[in-house]
Design a protein around this motif. Structure first.
Motif, PDB file in Angstrom:
ATOM      1  N   GLY A  61      20.544 -52.836  48.170  1.00 23.49           N
ATOM      2  CA  GLY A  61      21.613 -52.000  47.624  1.00 23.49           C
ATOM      3  C   GLY A  61      21.247 -50.527  47.644  1.00 23.49           C
ATOM      4  N   ASP A  62      19.977 -50.210  47.386  1.00 19.67           N
ATOM      5  CA  ASP A  62      19.517 -48.817  47.439  1.00 19.67           C
ATOM      6  C   ASP A  62      19.682 -48.249  48.844  1.00 19.67           C
ATOM      7  OD1 ASP A  62      18.738 -49.100  44.780  1.00 19.67           O
ATOM      8  OD2 ASP A  62      16.618 -49.423  45.281  1.00 19.67           O
ATOM      9  N   TYR A  63      19.334 -49.053  49.845  1.00 18.87           N
ATOM     10  CA  TYR A  63      19.470 -48.600  51.232  1.00 18.87           C
ATOM     11  C   TYR A  63      20.939 -48.419  51.609  1.00 18.87           C
ATOM     12  CZ  TYR A  63      14.504 -49.543  51.841  1.00 18.87           C
ATOM     13  OH  TYR A  63      13.133 -49.530  51.722  1.00 18.87           O
ATOM     14  N   GLU A  64      21.775 -49.327  51.162  1.00 14.82           N
ATOM     15  CA  GLU A  64      23.207 -49.214  51.451  1.00 14.82           C
ATOM     16  C   GLU A  64      23.781 -47.938  50.847  1.00 14.82           C
ATOM     17  OE1 GLU A  64      25.085 -52.852  50.161  1.00 14.82           O
ATOM     18  OE2 GLU A  64      23.886 -54.057  51.547  1.00 14.82           O
ATOM     19  N   GLN A  65      23.366 -47.611  49.622  1.00 16.23           N
ATOM     20  CA  GLN A  65      23.831 -46.371  48.982  1.00 16.23           C
ATOM     21  C   GLN A  65      23.372 -45.133  49.752  1.00 16.23           C
ATOM     22  OE1 GLN A  65      22.509 -46.595  44.904  1.00 16.23           O
ATOM     23  NE2 GLN A  65      24.325 -47.729  44.272  1.00 16.23           N
TER      24      GLN A  65
END
Length: 157
Positions: A61-65
């Motif tokens: 999720g951090d990478y997607e953000q």
């Protein structure tokens, strides 16, 4: 030495195994759309590699953000990747570099790991939407993990 920051990222097409069968993933398909994190690792079903991919799964999720796709790359077959991912809950897209094409292009070949043959070294690259390397790291040993704080900082810059 791994491919240097500022270099044009070598394009590649590697296989991944999905529910629909074998699928080609081409790095340059992300150019102009999203950043890419490439995580080279030596071998599936090994302790440090399993820890790395499970930890990165929990942080997808951090990478997607940060607008990034994340790919784990090793010399294992796509079928081994599929079984390993299923057994360990790994959600990172795993790419098979069985012929070591990407491993050699990014200059992260680890010769004769533990006497079993040439594998990918543990390394991390951030590729910008322009196809240029923004971050490059090969760890000192296969037991060391990349600096994921620095990877995320490169994505955010």
């Amino acid at each position: 030495m791994p491919l240097a920051v500022g270099s044009k990222a070598p394009d590649f097409t590697l296989k991944t195994k999905t529910a629909d069968g074998l699928v080609d993933i081409k790095l340059s398909d992300n150019f102009g759309k999203k950043q890419t994190v490439l995580l080279f690792f030596p071998l599936a079903y090994t302790g440090v590699c399993t820890t790395e991919m499970c930890d990165q799964t929990s942080g997808l999720g951090d990478y997607e953000q940060l607008g990034a796709a994340v790919y784990g790359i090793s010399v294992d077959s796509p079928f081994a990747h599929e079984a390993w991912a299923k057994a360990n809950g790994i959600k990172v897209t795993l790419l098979s570099d069985l012929n070591r094409v990407a491993t050699k292009a990014y200059d992260v070949l680890f010769p004769n790991l533990a006497g079993v043959g040439d594998t990918s070294a543990r390394a991390a690259f951030v590729i910008g939407t322009d196809g240029v390397v923004k971050y490059s790291e090969q760890t000192a040993t296969p037991k060391d993990l990349p600096n994921f704080v620095a990877v995320k900082a490169a994505l955010a810059s």
